[in-house]
Scaffold this active site. Structure first.
Site, short mmCIF file in Angstrom:
data_model
loop_
_atom_site.label_atom_id
_atom_site.label_comp_id
_atom_site.label_asym_id
_atom_site.label_seq_id
_atom_site.Cartn_x
_atom_site.Cartn_y
_atom_site.Cartn_z
N ASP A 71 0.86 -1.18 0.00
CA ASP A 71 0.00 0.00 0.00
C ASP A 71 0.89 1.23 0.00
O ASP A 71 1.05 1.92 1.00
CB ASP A 71 -0.92 -0.02 1.23
CG ASP A 71 -2.00 1.04 1.14
OD1 ASP A 71 -2.08 1.73 0.10
OD2 ASP A 71 -2.79 1.17 2.10
N LYS A 72 1.44 1.52 -1.16
CA LYS A 72 2.44 2.58 -1.25
C LYS A 72 1.85 3.95 -0.98
O LYS A 72 2.51 4.84 -0.45
CB LYS A 72 3.09 2.58 -2.64
CG LYS A 72 4.07 1.41 -2.84
CD LYS A 72 4.66 1.41 -4.23
CE LYS A 72 5.54 0.22 -4.51
NZ LYS A 72 6.87 0.30 -3.90
N THR A 92 6.82 2.63 0.35
CA THR A 92 7.73 3.71 0.67
C THR A 92 7.24 5.03 0.09
O THR A 92 6.87 5.11 -1.08
CB THR A 92 9.13 3.40 0.13
OG1 THR A 92 9.68 2.28 0.83
CG2 THR A 92 10.08 4.55 0.25
N ASN A 117 10.58 -7.51 -8.13
CA ASN A 117 10.06 -6.18 -8.45
C ASN A 117 11.17 -5.18 -8.62
O ASN A 117 12.19 -5.22 -7.93
CB ASN A 117 9.06 -5.72 -7.37
CG ASN A 117 9.73 -4.93 -6.26
OD1 ASN A 117 9.93 -3.71 -6.39
ND2 ASN A 117 10.10 -5.60 -5.18
N MET A 119 10.09 -1.77 -8.85
CA MET A 119 9.12 -0.68 -8.88
C MET A 119 9.79 0.71 -8.83
O MET A 119 9.41 1.60 -9.58
CB MET A 119 8.14 -0.79 -7.70
CG MET A 119 7.43 -2.13 -7.57
SD MET A 119 6.42 -2.56 -8.98
CE MET A 119 5.03 -1.50 -8.78
N GLY A 120 10.73 0.90 -7.94
CA GLY A 120 11.44 2.20 -7.88
C GLY A 120 10.65 3.28 -7.15
O GLY A 120 10.63 4.44 -7.59
N PHE A 121 10.03 2.92 -6.05
CA PHE A 121 9.33 3.90 -5.20
C PHE A 121 8.32 4.75 -5.96
O PHE A 121 8.30 5.98 -5.86
CB PHE A 121 10.33 4.85 -4.49
CG PHE A 121 11.24 4.20 -3.48
CD1 PHE A 121 10.96 2.95 -2.96
CD2 PHE A 121 12.38 4.86 -3.05
CE1 PHE A 121 11.81 2.36 -2.01
CE2 PHE A 121 13.24 4.29 -2.11
CZ PHE A 121 12.95 3.05 -1.60
N SER A 182 16.28 -0.64 -0.56
CA SER A 182 15.66 -1.05 -1.83
C SER A 182 16.75 -1.16 -2.90
O SER A 182 17.61 -0.28 -3.01
CB SER A 182 14.63 -0.01 -2.28
OG SER A 182 14.28 -0.28 -3.62
N ASN A 184 16.12 -0.83 -5.94
CA ASN A 184 15.55 -0.24 -7.16
C ASN A 184 15.73 1.26 -7.28
O ASN A 184 15.18 1.89 -8.18
CB ASN A 184 14.07 -0.61 -7.26
CG ASN A 184 13.90 -2.11 -7.29
OD1 ASN A 184 14.67 -2.81 -7.95
ND2 ASN A 184 12.91 -2.62 -6.56
N THR A 185 16.44 1.87 -6.35
CA THR A 185 16.80 3.28 -6.46
C THR A 185 18.33 3.29 -6.53
O THR A 185 18.99 2.80 -5.60
CB THR A 185 16.31 4.08 -5.23
OG1 THR A 185 14.89 4.03 -5.21
CG2 THR A 185 16.78 5.53 -5.27
N LYS A 215 15.24 -0.46 7.96
CA LYS A 215 14.98 -1.66 7.16
C LYS A 215 16.24 -1.99 6.38
O LYS A 215 16.75 -1.17 5.62
CB LYS A 215 13.79 -1.43 6.22
CG LYS A 215 13.46 -2.68 5.42
CD LYS A 215 12.05 -2.63 4.89
CE LYS A 215 11.72 -3.86 4.08
NZ LYS A 215 10.35 -3.82 3.57
N ASN A 244 14.65 -6.49 3.37
CA ASN A 244 14.10 -6.09 2.08
C ASN A 244 14.34 -7.22 1.07
O ASN A 244 14.76 -8.31 1.45
CB ASN A 244 14.77 -4.78 1.63
CG ASN A 244 13.81 -3.91 0.83
OD1 ASN A 244 13.11 -4.41 -0.05
ND2 ASN A 244 13.77 -2.63 1.13
N GLY A 292 9.70 -14.11 2.91
CA GLY A 292 9.33 -15.50 2.72
C GLY A 292 8.41 -16.08 3.78
O GLY A 292 8.27 -17.29 3.87
C1 LIG Z 1 6.10 -5.37 -5.42
C2 LIG Z 1 6.91 -5.08 -4.18
C3 LIG Z 1 7.11 -3.78 -3.82
C4 LIG Z 1 7.85 -3.49 -2.68
N1 LIG Z 1 8.02 -2.19 -2.31
C5 LIG Z 1 8.68 -1.91 -1.17
C6 LIG Z 1 8.80 -0.57 -0.73
O1 LIG Z 1 8.31 0.35 -1.36
N2 LIG Z 1 9.49 -0.35 0.42
C7 LIG Z 1 10.04 -1.36 1.17
O2 LIG Z 1 10.62 -1.10 2.22
N3 LIG Z 1 9.91 -2.64 0.78
C8 LIG Z 1 9.25 -2.93 -0.36
N4 LIG Z 1 9.11 -4.22 -0.75
C9 LIG Z 1 9.76 -5.29 0.06
C10 LIG Z 1 8.80 -5.90 1.07
O3 LIG Z 1 8.36 -4.95 2.00
C11 LIG Z 1 9.47 -7.07 1.80
O4 LIG Z 1 10.55 -6.58 2.55
C12 LIG Z 1 9.98 -8.13 0.85
O5 LIG Z 1 9.08 -8.32 -0.19
C13 LIG Z 1 10.20 -9.47 1.57
O6 LIG Z 1 8.99 -9.96 2.09
P1 LIG Z 1 8.12 -11.11 1.38
O7 LIG Z 1 9.06 -12.23 1.05
O8 LIG Z 1 7.07 -11.47 2.35
O9 LIG Z 1 7.57 -10.50 0.14
C14 LIG Z 1 8.40 -4.54 -1.89
C15 LIG Z 1 8.16 -5.86 -2.26
C16 LIG Z 1 7.43 -6.15 -3.40
C17 LIG Z 1 7.19 -7.58 -3.77
#
Ligand SMILES: Cc1cc2nc3c(=O)[nH]c(=O)nc-3n(C[C@H](O)[C@H](O)[C@H](O)COP(=O)(O)O)c2cc1C
Length: 475
Positions: A71-72, A92, A117, A119-121, A182, A184-185, A215, A244, A292
């Site tokens: 939920d960005k 984020t 992903n 995504m890049g914030f 992240s 992605n930045t 984080k 992350n 996971g």
């Molecule tokens: C599509 C996607 C977008 C994400 N965006 C963010 C983000 O904006 N900020 C962040 O701290 N982590 C982001 N994450 C990382 C998750 O918060 C989490 O740390 C990571 O996916 C590991 O958890 P999981 O294995 O349960 O998915 C993102 C993960 C996914 C899959």
């Protein structure tokens, strides 16, 4: 087979980001409808004192949170709370709105129950999002704001960029997470160094006493990680969120060439990081495990490895909306099977080498005994009262979930009035006499710790409920 499991083969035929947007529309528009919300919450919110924990001064009615990134823009918080989460982390968020990286940027590795992903914030920026959040504040469950840096901001201006988002969101977050991890930045992960982390938390502590988390990435050199975490603690961090996504592309069969991998493929890495962190910091700082986690057994393992809270993202995508309920119900079973009556008793059980802690004095032990009683305030403070009063208008929109009751032994102790003006920050520790340990008495406001944040079944009927019309979740 659940409805979600029946629908997911069709949903998974869609492009992953389109499927996410579809889910977002549903959670945003359909779940908050009054009857729907009650029904869904009744099915998914598991309330049991055995699951209720206090971490970094915040009260969580269950330990399963939604990880950042789902939920960005904070558009789904009402609907998500009905799905049984104990807390939500939005973002984020960056200061300026940004589009994120070019699409496609979200991929499934279905065989491996994993996502990738890049995504890049992508987000609407801190002003828009904080304004949106204001309409809902205070929330029924703790809400964290995950803060990041804009892509176009030079590395040397990063601190100011983080500070600006923090200031914009100061009033609307129960806790804040600094995301330096992240992939992605460009160059963001380079900020995971001792000197930046020191400046970052020192800066943040000049603005707030609310809980602050760092984080971290699962891909850091382990010694460096320990140094960075150590410094974050010295500079005011309340806890670490690990981890992350990873850029270890060997973990999936057909990786894309950019982005971070999450889900089942990340499980072992994330768990290993937690183990390392616990061996150095358990009992000194709150640890939140993510990566996971997709079932109760896994969540329980993390708790036994020292995580006070867990978060899910990919598991939620693959398992669907009943994940929280399944984890929470499963956790209760795991506790019973091990002969425990509360999560605190399982916390840290599997840490092999625990960090040395100061030997307890008799005074500490007396304090521990008092703290083992869960503290619930009876009266809102003046500030709190004002907020509650001014939130009457939004009462209907803040309607909290109707939690599902499993057991309701009334073992909760009566709240202590002396605590009413303090928001104590505690990290759970394992001890026979006590499962909680008070570590701080610092929070600048009490709005994050009040009884309205708890399902009613955990609360003795209190003055607050009568006096303040606090918007309590219904039994
Ligand atoms: C599509 C996607 C977008 C994400 N965006 C963010 C983000 O904006 N900020 C962040 O701290 N982590 C982001 N994450 C990382 C998750 O918060 C989490 O740390 C990571 O996916 C590991 O958890 P999981 O294995 O349960 O998915 C993102 C993960 C996914 C899959």
């Amino acid at each position: 087979m659940s409805l979600y499991q029946m629908l997911s083969p069709y949903l998974f035929k869609l492009d992953a980001e389109k499927a996410h947007n579809l889910a977002e529309s549903f959670i945003k528009r359909v779940l908050p409808l009054p009857l729907v919300q009650d029904y869904v919450a009744g099915k998914n919110c598991v309330v049991d004192k055995a699951l209720s924990v206090e971490v970094a001064g915040m009260r969580f009615y269950n330990p399963v949170g939604l990880a950042a990134g789902f939920d960005k823009n904070a558009t789904m918080i009402k609907g998500l709370s009905a799905l049984g989460f104990g807390f939500l982390e939005i973002g984020t968020i960056t200061q300026a709105p940004q589009e994120g990286n070019p699409k496609p940027r979200l991929f499934r590795h279905t065989q491996e129950q994993s996502l990738q992903n890049a995504m890049g914030f992508n987000n609407q920026g801190s002003l828009v999002i904080s304004k949106r959040l204001k309409a809902f504040y205070p929330y029924a469950i703790p809400l964290g704001v995950n803060i990041g840096k804009n892509k176009i901001i030079a590395q040397s201006d990063s601190l100011k960029n983080y500070e600006n988002v923090l200031l914009d969101c100061l009033e609307v977050g129960d806790y804040f997470t600094f995301n330096l991890s992240s992939p992605n930045t460009p160059n963001l992960r380079d900020l995971q160094n001792v000197s930046f982390v020191q400046e970052l938390f020192a800066m943040a502590r000049t603005h707030t006493q609310k809980p602050l988390f760092l984080k971290i990435s699962p891909d850091m050199d382990k010694d460096e990680m320990l140094k960075v975490v150590e410094m974050s603690i010295k500079s005011g961090a309340s806890g670490i969120i690990a981890t992350n996504t990873t850029v270890d592309y060997t973990l999936v069969q057909n990786p894309q060439d950019s982005g971070g991998i999450s889900g089942a493929a990340l499980k072992q890495k994330s768990k290993e990081i937690l183990r390392i962190l616990s061996e150095s910091f358990f009992g000194k700082i709150a640890l939140i495990s993510v990566g996971g986690i997709d079932n109760a057994q896994e969540a329980y393992e993390r708790i036994k490895l020292g995580a006070s809270l867990v978060q899910v993202y990919s598991g939620f995508v693959f398992q669907g909306p009943s994940l929280c309920k399944n984890i929470n119900e499963g956790l209760l079973q795991c506790l019973r099977a091990d002969g425990f009556t509360h999560l605190y008793e399982a916390l840290g059980q599997d840490i092999k080498t625990k960090p040395k802690t100061r030997k307890k004095s008799n005074a500490d032990k007396t304090q521990d005994k008092q703290d083992s009683k869960i503290v619930i305030k009876t009266k809102p403070t003046q500030t709190r009262k004002k907020k509650l009063d001014s939130s009457k208008d939004t009462e209907s929109t803040q309607k909290a979930p109707s939690p599902k009751k499993t057991e309701s032994k009334k073992t909760e102790s009566k709240p202590k009035k002396t605590r009413a003006k303090k928001a104590d920050s505690t990290n759970a520790t394992k001890s026979k006499a006590s499962r909680t340990k008070k570590t701080e008495s610092k929070l600048d406001s009490t709005q994050n710790l009040v009884d309205k944040d708890l399902p009613t079944s955990q609360i003795e009927p209190s003055q607050a409920q009568q006096d303040s019309k606090a918007n309590l979740p219904k039994e």
